[in-house]
Design a protein around this motif. Structure first.
Motif, PDB file in Angstrom:
ATOM      1  N   ALA A 116     -15.889  39.077 -22.881  1.00  0.00           N
ATOM      2  CA  ALA A 116     -15.414  37.731 -22.514  1.00  0.00           C
ATOM      3  C   ALA A 116     -15.627  37.054 -21.274  1.00  0.00           C
ATOM      4  CB  ALA A 116     -14.003  38.838 -22.262  1.00  0.00           C
ATOM      5  N   LEU A 117     -16.866  37.754 -19.912  1.00  0.00           N
ATOM      6  CA  LEU A 117     -17.072  37.555 -19.341  1.00  0.00           C
ATOM      7  C   LEU A 117     -18.081  36.234 -19.425  1.00  0.00           C
ATOM      8  CD1 LEU A 117     -17.681  37.072 -16.095  1.00  0.00           C
ATOM      9  CD2 LEU A 117     -19.526  38.711 -16.072  1.00  0.00           C
ATOM     10  N   HIS A 118     -19.221  36.745 -20.470  1.00  0.00           N
ATOM     11  CA  HIS A 118     -19.869  35.516 -20.800  1.00  0.00           C
ATOM     12  C   HIS A 118     -19.354  34.227 -21.608  1.00  0.00           C
ATOM     13  CE1 HIS A 118     -23.657  34.301 -22.918  1.00  0.00           C
ATOM     14  NE2 HIS A 118     -22.886  34.273 -23.812  1.00  0.00           N
ATOM     15  N   ASP A 119     -18.306  34.436 -21.788  1.00  0.00           N
ATOM     16  CA  ASP A 119     -17.643  33.526 -22.781  1.00  0.00           C
ATOM     17  C   ASP A 119     -16.858  32.664 -21.764  1.00  0.00           C
ATOM     18  OD1 ASP A 119     -17.962  34.854 -25.201  1.00  0.00           O
ATOM     19  OD2 ASP A 119     -16.054  35.469 -26.093  1.00  0.00           O
ATOM     20  N   ILE A 120     -16.061  33.280 -20.423  1.00  0.00           N
ATOM     21  CA  ILE A 120     -15.250  32.336 -20.051  1.00  0.00           C
ATOM     22  C   ILE A 120     -16.965  31.591 -18.861  1.00  0.00           C
ATOM     23  CG2 ILE A 120     -14.586  32.859 -17.367  1.00  0.00           C
ATOM     24  CD1 ILE A 120     -12.837  35.070 -18.794  1.00  0.00           C
ATOM     25  N   LEU A 121     -17.798  32.372 -18.738  1.00  0.00           N
ATOM     26  CA  LEU A 121     -18.637  31.263 -17.448  1.00  0.00           C
ATOM     27  C   LEU A 121     -19.022  30.710 -18.609  1.00  0.00           C
ATOM     28  CD1 LEU A 121     -20.210  34.456 -16.007  1.00  0.00           C
ATOM     29  CD2 LEU A 121     -18.575  32.509 -15.136  1.00  0.00           C
ATOM     30  N   ASN A 122     -19.405  30.596 -19.982  1.00  0.00           N
ATOM     31  CA  ASN A 122     -20.124  29.767 -20.871  1.00  0.00           C
ATOM     32  C   ASN A 122     -19.031  28.352 -21.361  1.00  0.00           C
ATOM     33  OD1 ASN A 122     -22.758  30.676 -21.405  1.00  0.00           O
ATOM     34  ND2 ASN A 122     -21.840  31.893 -23.656  1.00  0.00           N
ATOM     35  N   VAL A 123     -18.040  28.435 -21.174  1.00  0.00           N
ATOM     36  CA  VAL A 123     -16.716  27.615 -20.746  1.00  0.00           C
ATOM     37  C   VAL A 123     -16.518  26.248 -19.423  1.00  0.00           C
ATOM     38  CG1 VAL A 123     -14.461  26.708 -21.086  1.00  0.00           C
ATOM     39  CG2 VAL A 123     -15.305  28.252 -22.770  1.00  0.00           C
ATOM     40  N   LEU A 124     -17.269  28.075 -18.475  1.00  0.00           N
ATOM     41  CA  LEU A 124     -16.965  26.886 -17.366  1.00  0.00           C
ATOM     42  C   LEU A 124     -18.519  26.564 -16.948  1.00  0.00           C
ATOM     43  CD1 LEU A 124     -15.039  29.529 -14.970  1.00  0.00           C
ATOM     44  CD2 LEU A 124     -13.802  27.632 -16.498  1.00  0.00           C
ATOM     45  N   GLN A 125     -18.829  26.423 -17.129  1.00  0.00           N
ATOM     46  CA  GLN A 125     -20.296  25.860 -17.256  1.00  0.00           C
ATOM     47  C   GLN A 125     -19.767  24.345 -18.093  1.00  0.00           C
ATOM     48  OE1 GLN A 125     -22.987  26.170 -14.812  1.00  0.00           O
ATOM     49  NE2 GLN A 125     -23.870  24.595 -16.012  1.00  0.00           N
ATOM     50  N   ARG A 126     -20.104  24.884 -19.106  1.00  0.00           N
ATOM     51  CA  ARG A 126     -19.880  23.264 -19.709  1.00  0.00           C
ATOM     52  C   ARG A 126     -18.823  22.467 -19.678  1.00  0.00           C
ATOM     53  NH1 ARG A 126     -16.138  22.904 -23.501  1.00  0.00           N
ATOM     54  NH2 ARG A 126     -15.800  24.918 -24.271  1.00  0.00           N
ATOM     55  N   ARG A 127     -17.596  23.194 -19.274  1.00  0.00           N
ATOM     56  CA  ARG A 127     -16.902  21.899 -18.728  1.00  0.00           C
ATOM     57  C   ARG A 127     -16.911  21.815 -16.846  1.00  0.00           C
ATOM     58  NH1 ARG A 127     -11.847  21.377 -21.463  1.00  0.00           N
ATOM     59  NH2 ARG A 127     -10.845  21.269 -19.666  1.00  0.00           N
ATOM     60  N   ASP A 128     -17.077  22.436 -16.294  1.00  0.00           N
ATOM     61  CA  ASP A 128     -17.308  21.915 -14.818  1.00  0.00           C
ATOM     62  C   ASP A 128     -17.955  23.050 -14.149  1.00  0.00           C
ATOM     63  OD1 ASP A 128     -16.490  21.055 -12.431  1.00  0.00           O
ATOM     64  OD2 ASP A 128     -14.636  21.762 -12.106  1.00  0.00           O
ATOM     65  N   PRO A 129     -19.609  22.535 -14.208  1.00  0.00           N
ATOM     66  CA  PRO A 129     -20.596  23.366 -13.780  1.00  0.00           C
ATOM     67  C   PRO A 129     -20.328  23.250 -12.562  1.00  0.00           C
ATOM     68  CG  PRO A 129     -21.312  21.687 -15.069  1.00  0.00           C
ATOM     69  CD  PRO A 129     -20.352  21.714 -15.089  1.00  0.00           C
ATOM     70  N   SER A 130     -19.550  22.152 -11.365  1.00  0.00           N
ATOM     71  CA  SER A 130     -19.478  22.435 -10.049  1.00  0.00           C
ATOM     72  C   SER A 130     -18.746  23.384  -9.527  1.00  0.00           C
ATOM     73  CB  SER A 130     -19.319  20.575  -9.506  1.00  0.00           C
ATOM     74  OG  SER A 130     -18.029  21.154  -9.929  1.00  0.00           O
ATOM     75  N   ALA A 190     -10.642  29.856 -19.734  1.00  0.00           N
ATOM     76  CA  ALA A 190     -10.733  29.059 -19.395  1.00  0.00           C
ATOM     77  C   ALA A 190     -11.374  27.320 -19.463  1.00  0.00           C
ATOM     78  CB  ALA A 190     -13.054  29.479 -19.392  1.00  0.00           C
ATOM     79  N   GLU A 191     -10.931  27.039 -20.184  1.00  0.00           N
ATOM     80  CA  GLU A 191      -9.961  25.588 -21.016  1.00  0.00           C
ATOM     81  C   GLU A 191      -9.536  25.631 -20.522  1.00  0.00           C
ATOM     82  OE1 GLU A 191     -12.170  23.703 -22.456  1.00  0.00           O
ATOM     83  OE2 GLU A 191     -13.131  24.827 -24.107  1.00  0.00           O
ATOM     84  N   LEU A 192      -8.292  26.319 -19.951  1.00  0.00           N
ATOM     85  CA  LEU A 192      -7.054  25.860 -19.846  1.00  0.00           C
ATOM     86  C   LEU A 192      -7.459  26.018 -18.115  1.00  0.00           C
ATOM     87  CD1 LEU A 192      -3.915  25.913 -19.985  1.00  0.00           C
ATOM     88  CD2 LEU A 192      -4.339  28.433 -19.138  1.00  0.00           C
ATOM     89  N   ILE A 193      -8.132  26.326 -17.399  1.00  0.00           N
ATOM     90  CA  ILE A 193      -8.036  25.988 -15.608  1.00  0.00           C
ATOM     91  C   ILE A 193      -9.086  24.856 -15.459  1.00  0.00           C
ATOM     92  CG2 ILE A 193      -7.007  27.849 -14.746  1.00  0.00           C
ATOM     93  CD1 ILE A 193      -9.109  28.988 -14.749  1.00  0.00           C
ATOM     94  N   SER A 194     -10.162  24.777 -15.811  1.00  0.00           N
ATOM     95  CA  SER A 194     -11.513  24.075 -15.501  1.00  0.00           C
ATOM     96  C   SER A 194     -11.055  22.593 -15.680  1.00  0.00           C
ATOM     97  CB  SER A 194     -12.543  24.109 -17.081  1.00  0.00           C
ATOM     98  OG  SER A 194     -12.008  24.159 -17.836  1.00  0.00           O
ATOM     99  N   ARG A 195     -11.538  21.675 -14.854  1.00  0.00           N
ATOM    100  CA  ARG A 195     -11.707  20.413 -14.546  1.00  0.00           C
ATOM    101  C   ARG A 195     -12.223  19.320 -15.523  1.00  0.00           C
ATOM    102  NH1 ARG A 195     -11.971  20.657  -8.091  1.00  0.00           N
ATOM    103  NH2 ARG A 195     -13.607  21.873  -9.238  1.00  0.00           N
ATOM    104  N   ASP A 196     -11.770  18.601 -16.569  1.00  0.00           N
ATOM    105  CA  ASP A 196     -12.702  17.728 -17.148  1.00  0.00           C
ATOM    106  C   ASP A 196     -11.135  16.510 -17.476  1.00  0.00           C
ATOM    107  OD1 ASP A 196     -11.976  18.562 -20.751  1.00  0.00           O
ATOM    108  OD2 ASP A 196     -10.382  18.432 -18.542  1.00  0.00           O
ATOM    109  N   MET A 197     -12.382  16.075 -17.850  1.00  0.00           N
ATOM    110  CA  MET A 197     -11.821  13.695 -18.465  1.00  0.00           C
ATOM    111  C   MET A 197     -10.132  14.886 -18.954  1.00  0.00           C
ATOM    112  SD  MET A 197     -13.306  12.134 -17.189  1.00  0.00           S
ATOM    113  CE  MET A 197     -12.538  10.267 -17.401  1.00  0.00           C
ATOM    114  N   GLY A 198     -10.011  15.684 -19.126  1.00  0.00           N
ATOM    115  CA  GLY A 198      -8.628  15.579 -20.559  1.00  0.00           C
ATOM    116  C   GLY A 198      -7.741  16.647 -19.473  1.00  0.00           C
ATOM    117  N   PHE A 199      -8.050  16.568 -17.856  1.00  0.00           N
ATOM    118  CA  PHE A 199      -6.943  17.476 -17.284  1.00  0.00           C
ATOM    119  C   PHE A 199      -5.354  16.955 -17.245  1.00  0.00           C
ATOM    120  CE2 PHE A 199      -6.078  19.358 -13.226  1.00  0.00           C
ATOM    121  CZ  PHE A 199      -4.960  19.077 -12.975  1.00  0.00           C
TER     122      PHE A 199
END
Length: 461
Positions: free
Chosen positions: A157-171, A265-274
């Motif tokens: 689960a941790l691996h999946d969350i970090l991968n999504v956050l890295q892809r959507r909002d690395p900062s 991770a998709e739900l809380i991360s920021r991207d163009m689809g905010f």
């Protein structure tokens, strides 16, 4: 005052047996309602009607049960005698016999069933306290500054969350609060991790979850301590436990429920689809409220259904079907017993017929004749043996007086030409032909001279 008058004053109504049983059944069904209990299956019967009848017992007592086909077709395992089960049932009375029994509505293996029962009980208690109320839900930050993750540091689960956050909002900064998520002490560990996050105030949103598993694997997220810790959190919490089909108490208490850790991770991360994320959050809240609303309506429906079931003609029909199954069983047993008695009678007659059969009598006489023939043969053999023995003894005696025996001792017999035995010298004259018999042959001779004097010699040629 007479005894009869006293009884009439004491009892306003005199019952028949049928009316008493009907009244007792209504009291049991209306007063007791639905019960949960654990026990061992025994005497399980599954007649062709599709209904199940069995006994539920423990070490000290037992109770008869009926589970009609409308309910037992929802059972997901094959019950057998000896299986420990958890059942949900209504108390009732089988009126024709006056038997107290349970009408089973659901059945599960004891282990899974106990967990599911604990889940439902805690869910009802917390809902009654208002911990699931939508008014208590905190909104997620539109632009989180730091994300906290409460999960196992070695889990997928941790691996999946970090991968999504890295892809959507690395900062986006991430703080990990490691915890055990399964087994003994997992619930306390999860609650402590959430408590540490609230005490440090390092992040403005928390993801609490783990990967998928069985109900037992996910049980730490169904513990009351975790639920109350989530409800008391000052930081908005996204519940992300298991797969989309997995539902835990943490999902109901959390501010937002995500179907998977990746979805959280998709739900809380920021991207163009905010804006899409914001809408999704509202949808989640609406779904949660709808689930809560539907849960209440479902509970109300269940109560009304129970009332309808108690008054439904199907209840009477089920009782009659149960009685029919019982009578069918008795009829089948009686038929088998009658057939067995006829078969035994037929076997006895066949045995008598075999004993009195002419073939058996002829065979018996034939056996007797053979025995007599054998006795005759044995008698003849014994007589012949005795005669042979006597003959041998006579022959032995005869042998002792036989001339041949005398010849064997060195004597001889002399005969003239007429075959007369020569006993005296006076019986022969000169020129007679003589034949002398010895033990091993004969000697032929001619008399040259005959001398009667016992001292004179005699010559032969």
């Amino acid at each position: 005052m007479t005894l009869f008058a006293q009884q009439n004053q004491t009892n306003d109504r005199i019952y028949t047996v049928s009316s008493l049983n009907a009244q007792v059944r209504l009291i049991l069904e209306n007063e007791m309602g639905v019960v949960w209990l654990v026990g061992e299956l025994s005497n399980l019967s599954m007649p062709v009607s599709g209904h199940w009848y069995f006994t539920l017992k423990d070490s000290r007592a037992q109770v008869k049960c009926a589970m009609f086909k409308g309910s037992n077709r929802r059972v997901t395992f094959k019950p057998t005698n000896g299986t420990q089960v958890l059942v949900k049932a209504r108390l009732s009375l089988y009126e024709p016999r006056g038997d107290y029994q349970l009408i089973i509505e659901s059945m599960q293996p004891e282990g899974d069933g106990r967990l599911q029962q604990q889940f439902e009980q805690l869910k009802m208690n917390l809902a009654a306290e208002g911990l699931f109320a939508q008014t208590l839900k905190q909104p997620l930050p539109e632009q989180p500054q730091r994300v906290g993750i409460v999960t196992s540091k070695t889990g997928a689960a941790l691996h999946d969350i970090l991968n999504v956050l890295q892809r959507r909002d690395p900062s986006l900064p991430v703080v990990i609060y490691p915890t055990i998520v399964q087994g003994e002490g997992a619930a306390i560990s999860i609650a402590q991790a959430i408590g540490r996050a609230n005490a440090r105030r390092e992040c403005d949103v928390l993801i609490v979850g783990r990967g998928g598993g069985s109900l037992e694997d996910l049980w730490a997220f169904n513990e009351e301590i975790v639920a109350r810790t989530i409800a008391a959190s000052q930081i908005p919490i996204v519940s992300a436990v298991g797969h989309e089909v997995d539902v835990t108490i943490a999902d109901f208490v959390a501010d937002v429920r995500a179907p998977t850790p990746s979805a959280a991770a998709e739900l809380i991360s920021r991207d163009m689809g905010f804006q899409t994320q914001k809408i999704s959050q509202k949808v989640q809240q609406l779904q949660h409220a709808m689930r809560h609303y539907l849960a209440g309506k479902q509970a109300q429906t269940v109560r009304l259904q129970h009332r309808l079931d108690r008054q439904h003609p199907q209840v009477r029909l089920n009782q009659q079907q149960q009685q029919l199954d019982e009578l069918a069983g008795k009829l089948e047993l009686a038929m088998k017993q009658r057939l067995n008695r006829h078969q035994q009678h037929l076997d006895r007659n066949n045995y008598k017929l075999v004993l009195n059969s002419p073939a058996n009598i002829v065979q018996a006489q034939q056996n007797r004749l053979e025995r007599l023939q054998q006795r005759l043969q044995d008698g003849m053999d014994r007589r012949l043996l005795n005669a042979s023995h006597k003959l041998a003894m006579a022959a032995e005696k005869l042998e002792t007086v036989s001339p041949l025996a005398t010849l064997g001792r060195g004597y001889s017999i002399t005969r003239n030409s007429r075959g007369q035995v020569i006993r005296s010298a006076e019986q022969v004259k000169q020129g007679d032909n003589l034949r002398t018999t010895l033990a091993d042959g004969e000697i032929h001779s001619t008399v040259l001279e005959s001398v009667s004097d016992c001292n004179a010699s005699q010559s032969t040629q």
